[in-house]
Design an enzyme around this catalytic site. Sequence first.
Site, mmCIF file in Angstrom:
data_model
loop_
_atom_site.group_PDB
_atom_site.id
_atom_site.type_symbol
_atom_site.label_atom_id
_atom_site.label_comp_id
_atom_site.label_asym_id
_atom_site.label_seq_id
_atom_site.Cartn_x
_atom_site.Cartn_y
_atom_site.Cartn_z
ATOM 1 N N PHE A 99 -6.072 34.638 -49.361
ATOM 2 C CA PHE A 99 -6.815 32.303 -49.782
ATOM 3 C C PHE A 99 -8.121 32.507 -50.706
ATOM 4 C CE2 PHE A 99 -8.346 32.270 -45.459
ATOM 5 C CZ PHE A 99 -10.322 31.573 -46.103
ATOM 6 N N LYS B 296 1.007 38.791 -55.651
ATOM 7 C CA LYS B 296 1.577 38.122 -54.562
ATOM 8 C C LYS B 296 0.713 37.434 -54.564
ATOM 9 C CE LYS B 296 2.224 37.941 -50.760
ATOM 10 N NZ LYS B 296 0.651 36.601 -50.062
ATOM 11 N N GLU C 253 -0.116 32.870 -49.824
ATOM 12 C CA GLU C 253 0.723 31.548 -49.420
ATOM 13 C C GLU C 253 -0.017 30.402 -49.177
ATOM 14 O OE1 GLU C 253 0.121 33.989 -47.660
ATOM 15 O OE2 GLU C 253 0.278 33.829 -45.731
ATOM 16 N N SER D 272 -7.879 40.652 -44.770
ATOM 17 C CA SER D 272 -8.327 41.212 -43.333
ATOM 18 C C SER D 272 -8.501 42.515 -43.816
ATOM 19 C CB SER D 272 -8.000 40.216 -42.961
ATOM 20 O OG SER D 272 -6.721 40.638 -41.936
ATOM 21 N N CYS E 283 -16.146 36.594 -48.513
ATOM 22 C CA CYS E 283 -16.210 38.169 -47.517
ATOM 23 C C CYS E 283 -17.483 38.850 -47.883
ATOM 24 C CB CYS E 283 -15.137 39.514 -48.390
ATOM 25 S SG CYS E 283 -16.197 39.494 -50.406
ATOM 26 N N GLU F 73 -15.499 38.499 -37.739
ATOM 27 C CA GLU F 73 -15.890 38.200 -38.432
ATOM 28 C C GLU F 73 -15.365 36.732 -38.291
ATOM 29 O OE1 GLU F 73 -12.905 39.183 -42.291
ATOM 30 O OE2 GLU F 73 -14.530 38.662 -44.022
HETATM 31 P P1 NAD Z 1 -5.307 37.497 -44.925
HETATM 32 O O1 NAD Z 1 -5.442 39.740 -44.685
HETATM 33 O O2 NAD Z 1 -4.740 37.137 -44.240
HETATM 34 O O3 NAD Z 1 -4.275 38.116 -46.049
HETATM 35 C C1 NAD Z 1 -4.313 38.572 -47.214
HETATM 36 C C2 NAD Z 1 -2.563 38.855 -48.319
HETATM 37 O O4 NAD Z 1 -2.300 40.040 -46.915
HETATM 38 C C3 NAD Z 1 -2.528 37.357 -48.342
HETATM 39 O O5 NAD Z 1 -1.480 37.609 -49.504
HETATM 40 C C4 NAD Z 1 -0.941 37.984 -46.842
HETATM 41 O O6 NAD Z 1 0.068 36.347 -47.749
HETATM 42 C C5 NAD Z 1 -1.240 39.014 -46.656
HETATM 43 N N1 NAD Z 1 -0.697 39.353 -45.386
HETATM 44 C C6 NAD Z 1 -0.695 38.351 -44.581
HETATM 45 N N2 NAD Z 1 -0.505 38.441 -42.720
HETATM 46 C C7 NAD Z 1 0.287 39.836 -43.068
HETATM 47 C C8 NAD Z 1 1.104 41.009 -42.642
HETATM 48 N N3 NAD Z 1 0.847 40.641 -41.288
HETATM 49 N N4 NAD Z 1 1.708 41.887 -43.141
HETATM 50 C C9 NAD Z 1 1.658 41.924 -44.235
HETATM 51 N N5 NAD Z 1 1.334 40.532 -45.392
HETATM 52 C C10 NAD Z 1 0.281 39.917 -44.566
HETATM 53 O O7 NAD Z 1 -6.770 37.360 -45.663
HETATM 54 P P2 NAD Z 1 -7.212 35.816 -45.893
HETATM 55 O O8 NAD Z 1 -6.886 35.446 -44.287
HETATM 56 O O9 NAD Z 1 -6.114 35.495 -46.894
HETATM 57 O O10 NAD Z 1 -8.680 36.143 -46.282
HETATM 58 C C11 NAD Z 1 -9.515 36.206 -45.786
HETATM 59 C C12 NAD Z 1 -10.075 38.139 -45.732
HETATM 60 O O11 NAD Z 1 -9.827 38.397 -46.986
HETATM 61 C C13 NAD Z 1 -10.967 38.449 -44.957
HETATM 62 O O12 NAD Z 1 -11.606 38.809 -44.142
HETATM 63 C C14 NAD Z 1 -12.199 38.157 -45.706
HETATM 64 O O13 NAD Z 1 -13.507 39.669 -45.758
HETATM 65 C C15 NAD Z 1 -11.609 39.595 -46.849
HETATM 66 N N6 NAD Z 1 -11.824 38.801 -47.832
HETATM 67 C C16 NAD Z 1 -12.196 40.501 -48.377
HETATM 68 C C17 NAD Z 1 -12.909 40.661 -49.607
HETATM 69 C C18 NAD Z 1 -13.210 42.189 -50.092
HETATM 70 O O14 NAD Z 1 -13.766 42.650 -51.300
HETATM 71 N N7 NAD Z 1 -13.892 43.024 -49.309
HETATM 72 C C19 NAD Z 1 -12.750 39.638 -50.758
HETATM 73 C C20 NAD Z 1 -11.868 38.647 -50.027
HETATM 74 C C21 NAD Z 1 -11.571 38.273 -48.635
#
Ligand code: NAD
Length: 507
Positions: free
Chosen positions: A159, A183, A186, A236, A291, A391
Amino acid sequence: MNAPTPVAALAPTVKLLIGGKFVESKTKEWRDVVNPATQEVLARVPFATQDEIEAAIASGKEAFKTWKKTAIGTRARIFLKYQQLIRENMAELAALLTAEQGKTLPDAEGDVFRGLEVVEHAASIGNLQLGELANNVAGGVDTYTLLQPLGVCAGITPFNFPAMIPLWMFPMAIATGNTFVLKPSEQDPMVTMRLVELALEAGIPPGVLNVVHGGEMAVNALCDHPDIKAVSFVGSTKVGTHVYNRATLAGKRAQCMMGAKNHAIILPDANKDQTLNALAGAAFGAAGQRCMALSVVVLVGEAQKWIPELVEKTKTLKVNAGTEAGTDVGPLISCAALSRVEGLIERGIAEGAKLELDGRKPTVAGFEKGNFVGPTIFSGVKPGMAIYDQEVFGPVLAIVAADDLDQAIEFINANPNGNGTAIFTQSGAAARKFQEDIDVGQVGINLPIPVPVPLFSFTGSRASKLGDLGPYGKQVVMFYTQTKTVTARWFDDSTTSHGVNTTISLK
Ligand code: NAD
């Protein structure tokens, strides 16, 4: 009389993109896209059905047959047009992004711009996808490589950068000759969908780019499907680890960029004013939801006396809706994120860290329902405390103390994450020692958020990344292509015949 229609039911629906057409999902499962500053429901996003996901992948598979044969110059020119369209629509894209994600308008433009840089890079694919040739490796034999596309690739995005991160993925995948199923998050899919519309306007043919929405089921379907050849994930650590394991078990390439805990070392010889500005900006910008946000500061020696000045500087930051001029810190993405961050601040106090600045429950006139938490600073933070071990992904800065540079480096290297780190100093020798000895993939020197431009690749490391090859830059060309090596000989009448050769050597 009918019951009143809930506001959410009136909100526009976010469409799927399948075979070049924006289509309404037939799913029964929907989720609201909510403005985090006002709680207004902006749209409803579908959780696509299994059949719809199947159709998106099938459309990518069909389109691959012709797209992989499309001339590299034709592919490049689409991205030349695309970067122009993004520039022309920058203000609209930023406004959409701020409405659904919350970050300030200038920062939303930055989000789009960092993605735009990757689109510009994709426009130079002719140079990037060059193979190698060795002439005359044996008598009349040449060896050369082809970098061929893989097939249908998938991208799953978080997000916090709903413009930049989708643009890390599909432009380079498509420029290298693949087709794609995206994808998006959401939580804020609207700006991503506008970028997708512009990509079609730029000339991406039907089926080459497809979009499905959803959560766990959609992600698992992409990881499992035999026609998906590679998966790019950003999000994440928990979900990324799951995606990596599941996709690689199914025989796919996977690259997962994940969570972080980014530390900055402050040496006492650093330029104080510049350093404190950089720390406040990098810790609290985007409400800490980057991140690469700086979430831990290691003050070395005399620099420990700078805490009051850091607190005073931080107090000048303005917490408000991202749409309001002069805002420094916008809302968190959701009510759930707000209560999580507030809960971690409470744990920080309970676990004995010193609360130097408490940003909880700020007054934000006109946006009383927003998910706001102001900049918060703890000193005396130690490993074992939740605010250090987790985090936070909110505007919370943890300060720790170290006696010298060696101790500070050791402290950072003991943290499992390896996304980004920085040092602030006027000493070239100290900075060089830091760059050599620190075990973190992206290093800033007097620069708090060292995200590389697309001439390079994003190179987070250790627990922040799974998979060898990072997004954009040269690494992603290798990720989205397979190398075929051709060894060739052409005979003419003057070629000497060596008779039958039963050895492995080339003659
Ligand atoms: P998230 O992991 O909750 O969601 C990421 C994606 O995974 C979304 O599209 C979501 O729909 C999907 N998802 C969520 N739960 C899932 C599950 N149980 N099974 C399968 N898919 C699932 O992450 P977020 O909250 O949207 O983003 C924040 C996180 O992203 C932070 O930890 C941040 O550090 C990380 N991030 C990392 C970078 C990087 O380059 N290292 C860049 C941006 C964000």
